[in-house]
Design a protein around this motif. Structure first.
Motif, PDB file in Angstrom:
ATOM      1  N   GLU A   1       0.680  -1.150   0.053  1.00  0.00           N
ATOM      2  CA  GLU A   1      -0.047  -0.157   0.014  1.00  0.00           C
ATOM      3  C   GLU A   1       0.801   1.239  -0.093  1.00  0.00           C
ATOM      4  O   GLU A   1       0.501   2.275  -0.679  1.00  0.00           O
ATOM      5  CB  GLU A   1      -1.023  -0.096   1.277  1.00  0.00           C
ATOM      6  N   MET A   2       2.212   1.222   0.547  1.00  0.00           N
ATOM      7  CA  MET A   2       2.963   2.295   0.493  1.00  0.00           C
ATOM      8  C   MET A   2       3.258   2.905  -0.843  1.00  0.00           C
ATOM      9  O   MET A   2       3.463   4.033  -1.433  1.00  0.00           O
ATOM     10  CB  MET A   2       4.408   2.020   1.276  1.00  0.00           C
ATOM     11  N   ARG A   3       3.364   1.708  -1.785  1.00  0.00           N
ATOM     12  CA  ARG A   3       3.189   2.092  -3.108  1.00  0.00           C
ATOM     13  C   ARG A   3       2.216   2.275  -3.909  1.00  0.00           C
ATOM     14  O   ARG A   3       2.327   2.138  -5.269  1.00  0.00           O
ATOM     15  CB  ARG A   3       4.293   0.949  -3.978  1.00  0.00           C
ATOM     16  N   GLY A   4       0.998   2.394  -3.271  1.00  0.00           N
ATOM     17  CA  GLY A   4      -0.156   2.902  -3.911  1.00  0.00           C
ATOM     18  C   GLY A   4      -0.828   1.257  -4.510  1.00  0.00           C
ATOM     19  O   GLY A   4      -1.886   1.808  -5.591  1.00  0.00           O
ATOM     20  N   MET A   5      -0.883   0.309  -4.213  1.00  0.00           N
ATOM     21  CA  MET A   5      -1.315  -0.819  -4.762  1.00  0.00           C
ATOM     22  C   MET A   5      -2.443  -1.075  -3.814  1.00  0.00           C
ATOM     23  O   MET A   5      -2.492  -0.976  -2.880  1.00  0.00           O
ATOM     24  CB  MET A   5      -0.359  -1.948  -4.517  1.00  0.00           C
ATOM     25  N   LEU A   6      -3.411  -1.842  -4.452  1.00  0.00           N
ATOM     26  CA  LEU A   6      -4.823  -2.119  -3.715  1.00  0.00           C
ATOM     27  C   LEU A   6      -4.721  -3.806  -3.400  1.00  0.00           C
ATOM     28  O   LEU A   6      -4.556  -4.506  -4.251  1.00  0.00           O
ATOM     29  CB  LEU A   6      -5.896  -1.721  -4.818  1.00  0.00           C
ATOM     30  N   VAL A   7      -4.761  -3.976  -2.322  1.00  0.00           N
ATOM     31  CA  VAL A   7      -4.753  -5.387  -1.634  1.00  0.00           C
ATOM     32  C   VAL A   7      -5.862  -5.956  -1.261  1.00  0.00           C
ATOM     33  O   VAL A   7      -6.483  -5.380  -0.300  1.00  0.00           O
ATOM     34  CB  VAL A   7      -3.382  -5.460  -0.632  1.00  0.00           C
ATOM     35  N   SER A   8      -5.938  -7.019  -1.874  1.00  0.00           N
ATOM     36  CA  SER A   8      -6.914  -7.856  -1.219  1.00  0.00           C
ATOM     37  C   SER A   8      -6.510  -9.114  -0.694  1.00  0.00           C
ATOM     38  O   SER A   8      -5.407  -9.651  -0.985  1.00  0.00           O
ATOM     39  CB  SER A   8      -7.798  -8.602  -2.223  1.00  0.00           C
ATOM     40  N   CYS A   9      -7.025  -9.735   0.404  1.00  0.00           N
ATOM     41  CA  CYS A   9      -6.222 -10.811   1.027  1.00  0.00           C
ATOM     42  C   CYS A   9      -7.013 -12.111   1.208  1.00  0.00           C
ATOM     43  O   CYS A   9      -8.199 -12.239   1.219  1.00  0.00           O
ATOM     44  CB  CYS A   9      -5.912 -10.328   2.562  1.00  0.00           C
ATOM     45  N   ALA A  10      -6.453 -13.447   1.483  1.00  0.00           N
ATOM     46  CA  ALA A  10      -6.965 -14.448   1.428  1.00  0.00           C
ATOM     47  C   ALA A  10      -6.114 -15.372   2.681  1.00  0.00           C
ATOM     48  O   ALA A  10      -4.851 -15.286   2.425  1.00  0.00           O
ATOM     49  CB  ALA A  10      -7.087 -15.296   0.385  1.00  0.00           C
ATOM     50  N   ASN A  11      -6.410 -16.032   3.410  1.00  0.00           N
ATOM     51  CA  ASN A  11      -5.718 -16.578   4.565  1.00  0.00           C
ATOM     52  C   ASN A  11      -5.384 -18.451   4.145  1.00  0.00           C
ATOM     53  O   ASN A  11      -4.640 -18.758   4.960  1.00  0.00           O
ATOM     54  CB  ASN A  11      -6.257 -16.536   5.736  1.00  0.00           C
ATOM     55  N   ASP A  12      -5.860 -18.698   3.018  1.00  0.00           N
ATOM     56  CA  ASP A  12      -5.327 -20.117   2.504  1.00  0.00           C
ATOM     57  C   ASP A  12      -5.658 -20.246   1.084  1.00  0.00           C
ATOM     58  O   ASP A  12      -6.051 -19.106   0.576  1.00  0.00           O
ATOM     59  CB  ASP A  12      -6.018 -21.099   3.377  1.00  0.00           C
ATOM     60  N   GLY A  13      -4.954 -21.173   0.633  1.00  0.00           N
ATOM     61  CA  GLY A  13      -4.763 -21.532  -0.856  1.00  0.00           C
ATOM     62  C   GLY A  13      -6.358 -21.538  -1.540  1.00  0.00           C
ATOM     63  O   GLY A  13      -6.541 -20.970  -2.549  1.00  0.00           O
ATOM     64  N   GLU A  14      -7.390 -22.229  -0.826  1.00  0.00           N
ATOM     65  CA  GLU A  14      -8.789 -22.404  -1.214  1.00  0.00           C
ATOM     66  C   GLU A  14      -9.500 -21.124  -1.303  1.00  0.00           C
ATOM     67  O   GLU A  14     -10.101 -20.758  -2.419  1.00  0.00           O
ATOM     68  CB  GLU A  14      -9.451 -23.408  -0.435  1.00  0.00           C
ATOM     69  N   LYS A  15      -9.360 -20.379  -0.255  1.00  0.00           N
ATOM     70  CA  LYS A  15      -9.954 -18.849  -0.400  1.00  0.00           C
ATOM     71  C   LYS A  15      -9.147 -18.006  -1.383  1.00  0.00           C
ATOM     72  O   LYS A  15      -9.929 -17.517  -2.237  1.00  0.00           O
ATOM     73  CB  LYS A  15      -9.751 -18.382   1.045  1.00  0.00           C
ATOM     74  N   ALA A  16      -7.957 -18.093  -1.757  1.00  0.00           N
ATOM     75  CA  ALA A  16      -7.354 -17.582  -3.029  1.00  0.00           C
ATOM     76  C   ALA A  16      -8.179 -17.931  -4.119  1.00  0.00           C
ATOM     77  O   ALA A  16      -8.274 -17.234  -5.089  1.00  0.00           O
ATOM     78  CB  ALA A  16      -5.933 -17.701  -2.788  1.00  0.00           C
TER      79      ALA A  16
END
Length: 126
Positions: free
Chosen positions: A23-38
């Motif tokens: 985010e310091m470089r202006g990227m928009l981040v979505s998160c997942a906490n395991d491979g299946e959710k990803a």
């Protein structure tokens, strides 16, 4: 700046640090906490929505290698070419090769060096 990242890691501290670095470089981040959710988040997104996936390797439910393979097999145009980067404390040659064999485009060792991460993302997202 403005690039969309799917950040996949089961460790909350790692997620917080990586998310802040991105985010310091202006990227928009979505998160997942395991491979299946990803895989679910990627599959539910519009084709081309994510610019890159940063994927931990050792996670519960589905590990990063299996998640990368599953994404690469998805029947959508961006699944074959989206850059997927392994982020792992396992950084021996065999570990890096296993990530590449799983369909990933690169490997970043943890703890993540922000400058190395930025350089890899810049190279992959040109």
């Amino acid at each position: 700046q403005g690039r969309r990242v799917l950040l996949v890691d089961d460790n909350e501290m790692n997620v917080e640090i990586a998310k802040a670095v991105l985010e310091m470089r202006g990227m928009l981040v979505s998160c997942a906490n395991d491979g299946e959710k990803a895989c679910e988040k990627f599959a539910e997104s519009e084709p081309g929505y994510f610019d890159v996936i940063l994927m931990d390797i050792r996670m519960p439910v589905m590990n990063g290698h299996d998640a990368a393979k599953k994404i690469r097999r998805m029947d959508r145009g961006d699944a074959k070419n989206i850059p997927i980067v392994a982020m792992s404390a396992d950084a021996f040659d065999d570990d890096i090769q296993a990530s590449l064999d799983a369909g990933m485009n690169g490997h970043i060792a943890k703890p993540v060096d922000p400058e190395k991460l930025y350089a890899m993302l810049e190279a992959l997202l040109k």
